[in-house]
Structure formats: structure tokens, C-alpha cells
Design an enzyme around this catalytic site. Structure first.
Site, PDB file in Angstrom:
ATOM      1  CD  GLN A 180      52.030  82.196  42.378  1.00 46.54           C
ATOM      2  OE1 GLN A 180      51.145  81.936  41.566  1.00 46.54           O
ATOM      3  NE2 GLN A 180      51.834  82.946  43.438  1.00 46.54           N
ATOM      4  CG  ASP A 196      32.748  83.883  35.999  1.00 49.28           C
ATOM      5  OD1 ASP A 196      32.732  83.483  37.176  1.00 49.28           O
ATOM      6  OD2 ASP A 196      32.691  83.112  35.030  1.00 49.28           O
ATOM      7  CG  ASP A 253      46.554  81.135  40.308  1.00 49.53           C
ATOM      8  OD1 ASP A 253      46.208  80.413  41.242  1.00 49.53           O
ATOM      9  OD2 ASP A 253      47.278  82.136  40.452  1.00 49.53           O
TER      10      ASP A 253
HETATM   11  N1  AAT Z   1      48.234  82.607  42.971  1.00 47.07           N
HETATM   12  C1  AAT Z   1      47.352  82.663  44.067  1.00 47.07           C
HETATM   13  C2  AAT Z   1      46.531  81.500  44.195  1.00 47.07           C
HETATM   14  C3  AAT Z   1      45.217  81.468  44.060  1.00 47.07           C
HETATM   15  S1  AAT Z   1      44.450  82.892  43.652  1.00 47.07           S
HETATM   16  C4  AAT Z   1      42.907  82.550  42.990  1.00 47.07           C
HETATM   17  C5  AAT Z   1      42.298  83.794  42.335  1.00 47.07           C
HETATM   18  O1  AAT Z   1      41.175  83.372  41.542  1.00 47.07           O
HETATM   19  C6  AAT Z   1      41.766  84.869  43.284  1.00 47.07           C
HETATM   20  O2  AAT Z   1      42.406  86.086  43.008  1.00 47.07           O
HETATM   21  C7  AAT Z   1      40.265  84.949  42.969  1.00 47.07           C
HETATM   22  O3  AAT Z   1      39.707  86.254  43.076  1.00 47.07           O
HETATM   23  C8  AAT Z   1      40.235  84.440  41.537  1.00 47.07           C
HETATM   24  N2  AAT Z   1      38.933  83.913  41.081  1.00 47.07           N
HETATM   25  C9  AAT Z   1      38.024  83.229  41.812  1.00 47.07           C
HETATM   26  N3  AAT Z   1      36.962  82.916  41.063  1.00 47.07           N
HETATM   27  C10 AAT Z   1      37.182  83.392  39.815  1.00 47.07           C
HETATM   28  C11 AAT Z   1      36.436  83.382  38.600  1.00 47.07           C
HETATM   29  N4  AAT Z   1      35.226  82.802  38.543  1.00 47.07           N
HETATM   30  N5  AAT Z   1      36.987  83.971  37.509  1.00 47.07           N
HETATM   31  C12 AAT Z   1      38.202  84.568  37.579  1.00 47.07           C
HETATM   32  N6  AAT Z   1      38.944  84.613  38.703  1.00 47.07           N
HETATM   33  C13 AAT Z   1      38.452  84.038  39.814  1.00 47.07           C
HETATM   34  C14 AAT Z   1      44.555  80.150  44.282  1.00 47.07           C
HETATM   35  C15 AAT Z   1      44.680  79.677  45.685  1.00 47.07           C
HETATM   36  C16 AAT Z   1      44.314  78.244  45.905  1.00 47.07           C
HETATM   37  C17 AAT Z   1      43.942  77.957  47.341  1.00 47.07           C
HETATM   38  C18 AAT Z   1      43.987  76.514  47.669  1.00 47.07           C
HETATM   39  N7  AAT Z   1      43.360  76.204  48.942  1.00 47.07           N
END
Ligand code: AAT
Length: 281
Positions: free
Chosen positions: A65, A140, A158
Site C-alpha cells: 500500500q 468497474d 490497486d
Molecule cells: N490492497 C489490496 C490488494 C488488492 S485488492 C484488488 C481490488 O480490486 C479488489 O477489492 C477487487 O474487488 C478490485 N477490483 C477487481 N476488478 C476491478 C475492476 N474492474 N474495477 C474496480 N475494482 C476492481 C490487489 C491484490 C493483488 C494480488 C496479487 N496476486
């Protein structure tokens, strides 16, 4: 989990699986988009898992983060409007809100359930949502960017891996949208995947991003609970090179609260081992 261990199996890391010993399962559910699991581990604190893939653990989440947020923010001379795509646990938000000069913070997370369970089980991360500058959008990320021309100084993507709901965030047209939504000095930092495992994803993202940005640079983040113990941040900018290090003096009041990011690590993260440098050329 009959054996009392969680193992992270995934098509993006065939033949290997990180395992964590479970103390207690706190939540299991199915959202519109994915399976959601929260468990308390023996040695890594509370863990959030989506579709069987570890998203964060309380013990090491700060590495990812902090780097996702501060590398992008510190490479920009005056970030005022910031967008986070994904990041429903609130951890990146927690880092962005440390910057007092940032005026507006938007987060676009596709899955409301991630936010709800994080607010309940991951307070250490979800405190990020408490700041009055934060506005939440459930959508999205790629769709959200349509008609957002020139609105953000910094965008932090992220996102989860390209298998599942995040698939739309790895296409070339997404990098076009990202480029269009930032200001002329703007910076976008995206979840850059692992240099040991994801040569194809990384080289195709680099090629797509390079069509729309002046600098596209891969920085390394050490983190034990992502596959192979590392993940990248792909920094795309129209202004300053992120690899050149912070664009301004890093506020000591912020630095003293951090556990991973330092101005030295900011620069050093972009010095890659030979094989990775070659892969990214
Ligand atoms: N900080 C935590 C790390 C993450 S979280 C990734 C987030 O992206 C999830 O909450 C998921 O619901 C969201 N997400 C997925 N697709 C979309 C989209 N199209 N639009 C918006 N949000 C989305 C990442 C972890 C990395 C793992 C590595 N192996």
C-alpha cells in the site's frame, strides 16, 4: 481447509502455492463478482482472500500500500486530485490521506462486499475510508474512466490479477483511458505483477502503456504473501519519471509514520536485476 491451512492455488502461478496456517475463519461469502474469504492466520494477522487469491495480510500489507501510494504521489510535484481504482480494503486510501495537500480522493471499487467486510474485519486498513475527502464509487474501474478527461493528477490502480473482474484493467484500451483521465503532469501507478512469474502480463502491459505515456517504469516491492514474495508497481507518467525518485522534499511528518517507503527505497525499487531489466526493455 480440513488441514487447518489455507493454500493459494492459481493459474497465474502453476506448480506453487503459498500456505498460511488458519486460526479462525471469520467470513465466507459469495458476492456478485467473486468468492470472499476472511480468516485469522496464526502468524500474519487477518487475511483477505478473493477467488482463492490473497489480497492482503495485516502483517505485510504496508509494503504494497505504501509503495503504490507514495511512489506515485511523491513523483508528482503537486497532487491535488487522486483516484484509486480497486483497493476496496482501504489500505491505499489510508496512505493517500496522509498527504494534507491532496484535496479530493475518489475510489472506484467494483465489489461493495470487499468494502463491507474490510470495514468490519480489517480496521487497520479501512480507516482510510474515514477521511472526509474520500468519495466512494461502486463500479468497474474501466467504465468509471469513460468521460473523465484530464480530471486526476494521480491514479492508483490497486487491482487484483487479470483473471476475474479485473480483466478489464489489463487491456490496452484501459491504458488509453488512464492516459486521458490524467492531467499533463499526471502519474498512474498500476499493480504490476511479479517479475518471476508474469513475463507475458508485464511485457504486454508495458507495451500497451508505452503507447500512451512518456515514461513506463517497473518498481519492485518485497512482500512475503504475494506469489513468489514480490510484486511490481508499474508507474506510467506524462511528466516526471518515477524512477528518478521523489520530485519534492518528503514531509518528515509523513515519513515517520511509514514502515516501508523511504526516498531511498523509492529510487532503489526501479533498479532491476538483469533478467527483469532485459524483459522490460
Ligand atoms: N490492497 C489490496 C490488494 C488488492 S485488492 C484488488 C481490488 O480490486 C479488489 O477489492 C477487487 O474487488 C478490485 N477490483 C477487481 N476488478 C476491478 C475492476 N474492474 N474495477 C474496480 N475494482 C476492481 C490487489 C491484490 C493483488 C494480488 C496479487 N496476486
Amino acid at each position: 481447509f480440513s488441514s487447518g491451512w489455507f493454500s493459494e492455488f492459481g493459474s497465474l502461478w502453476p506448480g506453487q502455492a503459498m500456505s498460511l496456517e488458519i486460526e479462525e475463519v471469520l467470513f465466507r461469502g459469495r458476492s456478485k463478482f467473486q468468492d470472499v474469504l476472511v480468516f485469522k492466520s496464526k502468524t500474519y494477522g487477518t487475511v483477505l482472500v478473493l477467488d482463492g487469491v490473497i489480497q492482503c495480510t495485516e502483517r505485510d500489507e504496508f509494503a504494497y500500500q505504501e509503495m503504490m501510494a507514495h511512489v506515485a504521489l511523491m513523483s508528482h510535484p503537486t497532487p491535488r486530485r487522486v483516484l484509486v481504482i480497486g483497493g476496496g480494503d482501504g489500505g491505499v486510501l489510508r496512505e493517500v490521506v496522509r498527504h494534507a495537500d491532496v484535496e479530493e480522493i475518489h475510489i472506484c471499487e467494483i465489489d461493495e462486499m470487499v468494502i463491507t467486510v474490510s470495514k468490519k474485519y480489517l480496521r487497520q486498513l479501512s480507516v482510510g475510508f474515514d477521511d472526509p475527502r474520500v468519495q466512494v464509487h461502486i463500479q468497474d474501474g474501466a467504465k468509471f474512466l469513460l468521460e473523465k478527461k484530464g480530471q486526476f493528477d494521480v491514479v492508483i490502480v490497486d487491482s487484483s490479477d487479470p483473471v476475474g473482474p479485473a480483466e478489464s484493467l489489463y487491456r490496452e484500451d484501459f491504458y488509453q483511458l488512464l492516459s486521458d483521465c490524467i492531467t499533463p503532469q499526471g502519474i498512474a501507478a498500476t499493480q504490476g505483477e511479479c517479475m518471476w512469474l508474469h513475463k507475458e502480463v508485464i511485457t504486454s502491459v508495458k507495451a500497451a502503456a508505452s503507447k500512451h505515456f512518456r515514461h513506463v517504469e517497473y518498481g519492485m516491492i518485497s512482500i512475503p504473501t504475494y506469489p513468489s514474495g514480490m510484486i511490481g508497481v508499474m508507474c506510467c507518467s506524462k511528466g516526471n519519471s518515477c524512477a528518478a525518485g521523489p520530485a519534492r522534499q518528503v514531509d518528515n511528518a509523513i515519513l515517520s509514520q511509514l514502515q516501508y517507503y523511504t526516498p531511498e527505497i523509492h529510487k532503489a525499487a526501479f533498479v532491476l536485476p538483469g533478467f527483469a531489466r532485459k524483459m522490460l526493455q
